[in-house]
Enzyme design. Structure first.
Site, PDB file in Angstrom:
ATOM      1  CD  GLU A   1      -3.955  13.120  19.913  1.00 43.60           C
ATOM      2  OE1 GLU A   1      -4.544  13.497  20.950  1.00 43.60           O
ATOM      3  OE2 GLU A   1      -3.524  11.958  19.774  1.00 43.60           O
TER       4      GLU A   1
ATOM      5  CD  GLU B   1      -7.589   8.475  24.546  1.00 45.29           C
ATOM      6  OE1 GLU B   1      -7.685   8.382  23.309  1.00 45.29           O
ATOM      7  OE2 GLU B   1      -7.052   9.445  25.118  1.00 45.29           O
TER       8      GLU B   1
ATOM      9  N   GLY C   1       1.896   8.833  20.891  1.00 44.51           N
ATOM     10  CA  GLY C   1       1.731   9.408  19.560  1.00 44.51           C
ATOM     11  C   GLY C   1       1.529  10.913  19.576  1.00 44.51           C
ATOM     12  CB  ALA C   2      -0.372  13.260  19.192  1.00 46.51           C
ATOM     13  CG  MET C   3      -1.357  15.389  25.556  1.00 49.69           C
ATOM     14  SD  MET C   3      -2.394  14.017  26.160  1.00 49.69           S
ATOM     15  CE  MET C   3      -3.689  14.945  26.962  1.00 49.69           C
TER      16      MET C   3
ATOM     17  CG  ASN D   1      -1.606  19.077  25.730  1.00 50.97           C
ATOM     18  OD1 ASN D   1      -1.713  18.315  26.674  1.00 50.97           O
ATOM     19  ND2 ASN D   1      -0.620  18.977  24.851  1.00 50.97           N
TER      20      ASN D   1
ATOM     21  CD  GLU E   1      -4.479  11.385  28.622  1.00 50.91           C
ATOM     22  OE1 GLU E   1      -4.290  12.023  27.569  1.00 50.91           O
ATOM     23  OE2 GLU E   1      -5.343  10.537  28.752  1.00 50.91           O
TER      24      GLU E   1
END
Ligand code: TRP
Ligand code: ZN
Length: 876
Positions: free
Chosen positions: A306, A328, A269-271, A273, A129
């Site tokens: 997430e 988001e 921070g994080a993703m 997926n 992303e």
């Protein structure tokens, strides 16, 4: 940057459906640190919805991707039949339905941008992303192209025993030369930005979760071996998130396995997926001795965030990146409500609002101001902003207020069922909410398109004879870039009335009798009437911060003290206290600027004293009320920022409080100092936060130095240890340097703790100031390739007024040098570092000029699109 290379702007109004679709994506990765080969086999066809049936196929690519071969239906295309244009692969002639095979070669080791496939420590990982997938292979790298992915990973078995990708593992095997392979299949169609791959020598913990329909899900969390003892809290948070999403939104997890991996080098921070979340280790790892309470809360919130994306983002995704807040804003709202349910709801709300009002309001008032759904961008990475995330969440929260819990849930159910498997828009989200509730959201929709923070000016009038109370509200949204005129917004304002005697009044508004009413502001000016008001009252406005606006009502100190003690709305009690402190500090700032002696009014001291003595209050709330408005928040409030004056005013107020309240603070400290073993429970956290807030004041006084030392020596957890160290450093205790050195040697093996040390070192006031920070950059603890370390160092620098805002301009020059250097390695991070400079117009003239100079200097360099966009917009 010269004119010929000026990057182009992309507009929402130019959106077109994709000319081609990719039904299936088969990927084969043969991993090697410097030369990974990627073979993509794409089942493609022309999109029947695209008007022109002769458009050539254009696949997005990146400058570091080396094209080896391209074939259509097994026919190898000769060079004459394709071309590379601005990194993109253009194939002029294609059948209507075909299989495209592309072979590329990439170098993960050289990838310092941390998008696409890269190395972090000894592992491989991906970040796709927003537009990272094009750095792996040529593709239709846009979120409205959704495909079913199958991923085969080949790697050396010794170095990479663990190989992960999205979905379920369907095959594994041994190959020649010490290699092995794994094949993963994800049955859910997804855009390329949700693709993920991880390979490395990783440890794991496992657990299971039984979903509401009785399905068992395998949960796996992976870290490097030395961190595997720090993921239990994240696992626990994950299970609580899964349960919460079932209970509150009726959302069930949909794959048989859910995996989470921690990596040290990560831009954000994080993703989320699909089935394989990848986390910045700072947002996943937690242990009592290395992680503060705030760190624990952050892990809980990010794990939830997430996970929640699995529905709000993955099952229903964005049509284009202008719709980013669709996933988001909604997901931040969901994680905020989750954290509120797990901990103290009021404390959570106060923290979120403080953050919004400080950082998002500043963004909304600066050169990068944009609507929650932007109308244009040069580089999408620059729009992962506080406006899209936090203001976007406020929009969803207002919808929740307007519709009420039940209709909101119906709306979200309809949204998920109507759009499951689709890539949609913010308008689709609103339409589902409107259709399910019957509430007209036409005017409300302007919140998505209009930038700037609305300001409400409120006046009141009480008619004792008629027992009638009136509130008149004006709304005004300031001009922002490209938006000279603003329309009236639909703003829900929750209000109550507090009688002068402290009782909360029941009043009638539009025929409804209640202690709280939600007013619907829809015009530029409106008057609201309350009947049956038995006495004059102080209005409790914008309860729970019911809308992301600035509020102007001329409360005097006595009225604020009344709200502080008597308002039934916890948020407004805190807010009244904060306002009292703000008023005090703004007056002090003026005194500093005028060179007058500084004097503190009595009300605030009195207010703090009564809070400290009130045993009925949640200690966490007391801690929040005691914390002075930050320099950043004050900067947002003043016309012209004078960092030195703000720092002096805050220092003076803190000292005054410490002196005048020292007995109460000391009693409070001891009362909240407990000996139980550490647990990250809301109850313990509340006590620690109050104790450490008290310590923050007490540390100002010479006599309490031993108290600080004792806490540092005896702490069995990082919250207490760091609070003591921080207090010693920022109050210039003579032991501070030794303490810092001891802290470093104690924790040099824990990267995340070392980062906290870096921040303190860079933030420490010191005669050698800037040179010391420069030296830090050559220290073992620092690494220009690691975003967390850069954030720590720069975070410290930003707090270090003497160094950063030095009147000789050296602080700004240092930052500009760093931006220029870093832009060649990691444009996303370089661009984020520009933020303080974007505020240059608001600085006092001598500093403003120095900042502008540095922006000009950056502008003259060859720049990434990321930095170019921010700097260019700042200078216009
Ligand atoms: N979707 C991620 C989130 O909010 C954001 C994100 C993670 C991201 N890594 C990124 C955005 C890199 C841009 C670039 O949870
Ligand atoms: Zn997110």
């Amino acid at each position: 940057m010269n004119d010929t290379q000026q990057p182009s702007t992309i507009y929402l109004k130019d959106y077109q459906v994709p000319p081609f679709l990719i039904d299936k994506t088969d990927l084969v990765f043969d991993l090697s640190a410097t030369a990974t080969s990627v073979t993509a086999t794409l089942s493609m066809r022309r999109n029947p919805e695209f008007p022109d049936t002769t458009t050539p196929l254009v696949l997005h690519g990146g400058d570091e991707v080396k094209l080896i071969a391209v074939a259509i239906d097994d026919y190898q295309l000769p060079e004459a039949e394709y071309s590379l244009v601005d990194h993109d692969l253009v194939v002029t002639a294609t059948p209507d339905v075909f299989t495209l095979t592309i072979e590329t070669l990439i170098n993960p080791q050289a990838n310092t941008r941390l998008e696409g496939l890269y190395r972090s420590s000894s592992m491989f990982c991906t970040q796709c992303e927003a537009e990272g997938f094009r750095h792996i292979t040529y593709y239709l790298d846009r979120p409205d192209v959704m495909s079913i992915f199958t991923t085969k990973i080949i790697a050396e078995q010794g170095a990479y025993p663990v190989m992960l990708a999205n979905g379920n593992q369907i095959e594994t095997g041994i190959l020649e030369e010490g290699k092995h392979f794994a094949v993963w299949h994800d049955p859910f169609p997804k855009p390329a930005y949700l693709f993920a791959l991880v390979a490395g020598d990783l440890a794991k913990i496992t657990d299971t979760f039984t979903t509401m329909s009785g399905k068992s899900v395998q949960l796996e969390m992976y870290t490097e071996d030395h961190n595997i003892d720090k993921v239990d809290y994240a696992m626990d948070s994950l299970k609580r998130s899964m349960k919460w999403d079932e209970e509150v939104y009726g959302r069930e997890y949909d794959l048989d396995i859910f995996m989470v991996v921690a990596v040290d080098d990560f831009n954000m921070g994080a993703m989320e997926n699909k089935g394989l979340n990848i986390f910045n280790s700072s947002c996943l790892l937690a242990s009592p001795t290395t992680t503060t309470d705030d760190g624990y809360l952050r892990v809980e919130a990010v794990v939830a965030h997430e996970y929640f994306h699995n529905w709000s983002g993955n099952r229903v995704t964005c049509r284009d990146w202008f719709q980013l807040s669709l996933k988001e804003g909604f997901t931040v709202f969901r994680d905020q409500m989750f954290s509120a349910d797990m901990n103290s709801a009021v404390v959570k709300r106060v923290e979120d609002v403080a953050f919004l009002r400080t950082a998002q309001f500043a963004e909304d008032a600066g050169p990068m101001a944009h609507p929650v759904r932007p109308a244009s961008f040069i580089e999408i990475s620059n729009f992962y902003t506080l406006t899209v995330y936090e203001k976007g969440a406020e929009i969803v929260r207002m919808l929740h207020t307007l519709l009420g819990e039940e209709a909101f849930r119906k709306g979200s159910d309809l949204y998920f069922s109507r759009h499951d498997g689709q890539a949609v828009t913010c308008d689709d989200f609103l339409a589902a909410m409107q259709d399910a509730s019957g509430v007209n959201l036409t005017q409300f929709a302007r919140w998505y398109s209009q930038a700037g923070t609305p300001k409400l000016t409120v006046t009141s009038h009480y008619d004792a004879e008629q027992q009638n109370y009136q509130l008149t509200v004006l709304q005004m949204t300031p001009v922002t870039p490209n938006q000279p005129t603003k329309l009236a917004l639909h703003i829900p304002i929750k209000v109550g009335l507090i009688g002068r005697d402290g009782t909360e009044l029941t009043t009638a508004h539009q025929g409804i009798s209640a202690k709280e009413h939600t007013l619907h502001l829809t015009e530029l000016e409106q008057t609201f009437e309350f009947k049956g008001v038995s006495q004059d009252a102080v209005p409790s406005l914008l309860r729970g911060f019911s809308a992301p606006v600035k509020l102007d009502y001329a409360f005097n100190s006595q009225e604020l003290l009344l709200l502080m003690s008597s308002d039934s709305d916890g948020f407004n009690r805190w807010n009244a206290c904060q306002q009292l402190a703000v008023n005090e500090l703004l007056a002090l700032i003026e005194q500093v600027k005028a060179g007058e002696p500084l004097k503190t009014e009595f009300e605030l001291v009195q207010g703090f004293a009564s809070i400290l003595q009130d045993d009925t209050l949640d200690p966490a709330m007391v801690a929040l009320m005691l914390s002075l408005p930050t320099a950043a928040y004050l900067s947002e409030l003043v016309e012209e920022i004078d960092p030195q004056a703000i720092a002096k005013a805050r220092k003076h107020l803190k000292e005054t409080m410490a002196k005048q309240l020292s007995d109460l603070l000391l009693a409070c400290y001891h009362k909240n100092h407990h000996a139980e073993p550490y647990a990250p429970t809301p109850k313990q956290m509340a006590k620690r936060s109050l104790k450490n807030a008290a310590l923050g004041y007490l540390a100002v006084l010479e006599v309490n130095r031993s108290l600080v030392q004792e806490q540092l020596a005896q702490a069995d957890n990082m919250t207490d240890e760091f609070a003591a160290l921080n207090a010693a450093v920022h109050n210039k205790h003579e032991q501070a340097d030794n303490m810092l050195a001891d802290f470093y040697s104690k924790w040099s093996h824990e990267a995340l703790v070392v980062n906290k040390w870096l921040m303190l070192m860079a933030g420490q006031e010191h005669p050698q100031g800037l040179q010391r920070i420069k030296n830090l950059m050559t220290h073992d603890a620092f690494d220009l390739k690691n975003p967390n370390k850069i954030r720590s160092l720069l975070g410290g620098l930003g707090q270090n007024i003497d160094v950063f805002h030095n009147l000789d301009g050296s602080g700004y020059e240092f930052l500009a040098d760093l931006i220029i250097e870093l832009d060649k390695k990691n444009p996303q991070i370089a661009s984020r570092l520009c933020t303080p400079l974007t505020r240059w117009r608001k600085m006092k003239p001598e500093l403003s000029a120095l900042m502008e100079q540095q922006l000009q200097r950056i502008m003259a360099e060859p720049l990434s699109k990321d930095v170019y966009e921010v700097v260019a917009k700042s200078l216009t």
